[in-house]
Design an enzyme around this catalytic site. Structure first.
Site, mmCIF file in Angstrom:
data_model
loop_
_atom_site.group_PDB
_atom_site.id
_atom_site.type_symbol
_atom_site.label_atom_id
_atom_site.label_comp_id
_atom_site.label_asym_id
_atom_site.label_seq_id
_atom_site.Cartn_x
_atom_site.Cartn_y
_atom_site.Cartn_z
ATOM 1 N N THR A 190 0.862 -1.183 0.000
ATOM 2 C CA THR A 190 0.000 0.000 0.000
ATOM 3 C C THR A 190 0.897 1.232 0.000
ATOM 4 O O THR A 190 1.963 1.213 0.615
ATOM 5 C CB THR A 190 -0.876 -0.003 1.271
ATOM 6 N N ARG A 218 -14.958 -6.306 0.204
ATOM 7 C CA ARG A 218 -14.194 -5.846 1.370
ATOM 8 C C ARG A 218 -13.482 -4.521 1.077
ATOM 9 O O ARG A 218 -12.857 -4.357 0.034
ATOM 10 C CB ARG A 218 -13.180 -6.926 1.746
ATOM 11 N N THR A 241 -0.659 2.165 6.773
ATOM 12 C CA THR A 241 -0.617 0.896 6.052
ATOM 13 C C THR A 241 -0.587 -0.227 7.077
ATOM 14 O O THR A 241 0.071 -0.106 8.108
ATOM 15 C CB THR A 241 0.595 0.800 5.115
ATOM 16 N N THR A 243 -2.932 -3.949 8.686
ATOM 17 C CA THR A 243 -4.166 -4.741 8.713
ATOM 18 C C THR A 243 -5.361 -3.813 8.914
ATOM 19 O O THR A 243 -5.675 -3.391 10.031
ATOM 20 C CB THR A 243 -4.099 -5.766 9.862
HETATM 21 N N1 ASP Z 1 -4.303 -1.204 4.891
HETATM 22 C C1 ASP Z 1 -4.521 -1.910 3.655
HETATM 23 C C2 ASP Z 1 -5.898 -2.535 3.682
HETATM 24 O O1 ASP Z 1 -6.289 -3.054 4.717
HETATM 25 C C3 ASP Z 1 -3.513 -2.974 3.388
HETATM 26 C C4 ASP Z 1 -2.076 -2.604 3.656
HETATM 27 O O2 ASP Z 1 -1.779 -1.459 3.989
HETATM 28 O O3 ASP Z 1 -1.187 -3.483 3.529
HETATM 29 O O4 ASP Z 1 -6.549 -2.562 2.673
#
Ligand code: ASP
Length: 326
Positions: A190, A218, A241, A243
């Site tokens: 991300t 999602r 960035t 979860t």
């Molecule tokens: N935060 C992003 C999401 O949950 C994924 C990530 O940053 O790796 O879509």
């Protein structure tokens, strides 16, 4: 002396250790991060808006297949690339976001068009794609976003989850410069940018393909104002960035800005409070970058690495990946 302009860039956080990256892979990430940060810095140096610096840098990252945004985005369980992005202006609190879009080559520019020209803050799916066409934004065919590396991540994920593997989309087998690169598990990449301009205004922008094998429409934190993206001149600008499900529930980006604004916390302390304490206690992982109108810069992450870079007036551009690079 506090810098008059500053920029911080991230390219995703996660389990990123020296053992995972070959020297040429590490070089590819460092070079990409440096190029993008310099492009944003140049906008700010020449008196441009923080908002323009953020959009300029994120557009470059969206075109780079190394990162999980635009070209190089991860696939959904159905084998599609559904992209999320958000941008926010700390001066006015204007914000724009899109989720689950499939046609705009630069989702961040679509988010900006939502902010400036739709009268709304967030558009999703087909409607957002239609708005991109109405606004004459550059559109791309779905195969533009495909990379063989991310397809392989998807098939690995679906096998592990015992889910059916969809037919490989047309175009996914074209030469893929990122194929040999690390992080094939597809969890990282991300992208986000925060910037301060010489007027003292801050802005934030984030763009992502979300998570590999996502289902049911999602949406993560990245396009949600206050969760993965937030900017206020009263507090700070933040891009996250990690979860997303944890970042949403903790309203990570807004909380950091609120700690600065309402509690008078220093920027680094505010980022650490939310990432090292609250996010970690909840079991989430990832990180943030932040900049405040007074020139403070910060990042904080609880993973082993985060692709990150910074530049500011009077300070050299620097790129960092691992935890021991301070
Ligand atoms: N935060 C992003 C999401 O949950 C994924 C990530 O940053 O790796 O879509």
């Amino acid at each position: 002396m506090a810098p008059k302009w500053a920029i911080v860039v991230h390219g995703g956080a996660g389990v990123i250790e020296r053992a995972h990256l070959k020297p040429e892979q590490e070089q590819a990430y460092r070079a990409a991060m440096a190029k993008v940060t310099e492009a944003g810095a140049e906008v700010l140096r020449s008196g441009g808006l923080a908002l323009d610096a953020c959009e300029t840098a994120v557009r470059l990252l969206e075109d780079d297949p190394l990162f999980n945004a635009g070209r190089g985005a991860v696939f959904t369980a159905e084998g599609r690339n559904e992209l999320d992005a958000a941008i926010m202006d700390g001066r006015t609190l204007a914000a724009g976001a899109v989720a689950g879009v499939t046609r705009a080559r630069h989702p961040i520019s679509l988010a900006r068009a939502v902010m400036e020209r739709s009268g709304h803050v967030m558009l999703i799916g087909q409607g957002a794609d239609d708005f991109a066409a109405d606004q004459n934004l550059e559109l791309a065919e779905p195969f533009h976003f495909h990379t063989a590396r991310r397809w392989r991540s998807l098939t690995n994920f679906l096998k592990a989850e015992n889910l059916p593997i969809p037919p490989e989309p047309v175009g996914a087998d074209r030469p893929d410069p990122a194929l040999g690169l690390a992080h094939d598990e597809g969890k990282h990449g991300t992208v986000g940018v925060v910037a301060l301009d010489i007027r003292g205004d801050v802005a934030a922008a984030t763009s992502t393909g979300g998570t590999t094998g996502k289902r049911w429409g999602r949406v993560g934190d990245s396009p949600l104002i206050g969760a993965g993206t937030y900017a206020s001149n009263a507090g700070c600008a933040v891009s996250a960035t990690g979860t997303g499900e944890f970042f949403i529930r903790l309203t990570v980006a807004r909380d950091i800005s609120a700690l600065v604004e309402l509690k008078g916390m220093g920027l680094q302390q505010a980022c650490d409070e939310v990432i090292q304490k609250r996010l970690t206690a909840m079991g989430g992982d990832g990180g943030v970058i932040a900049v405040a109108p007074d020139g403070q810069l910060a990042w904080s992450y609880n993973t082993s690495g985060m692709y990150r870079a910074r530049a500011a007036e009077g300070q050299p551009l620097s790129v960092h990946i691992y935890k021991d690079e301070f």
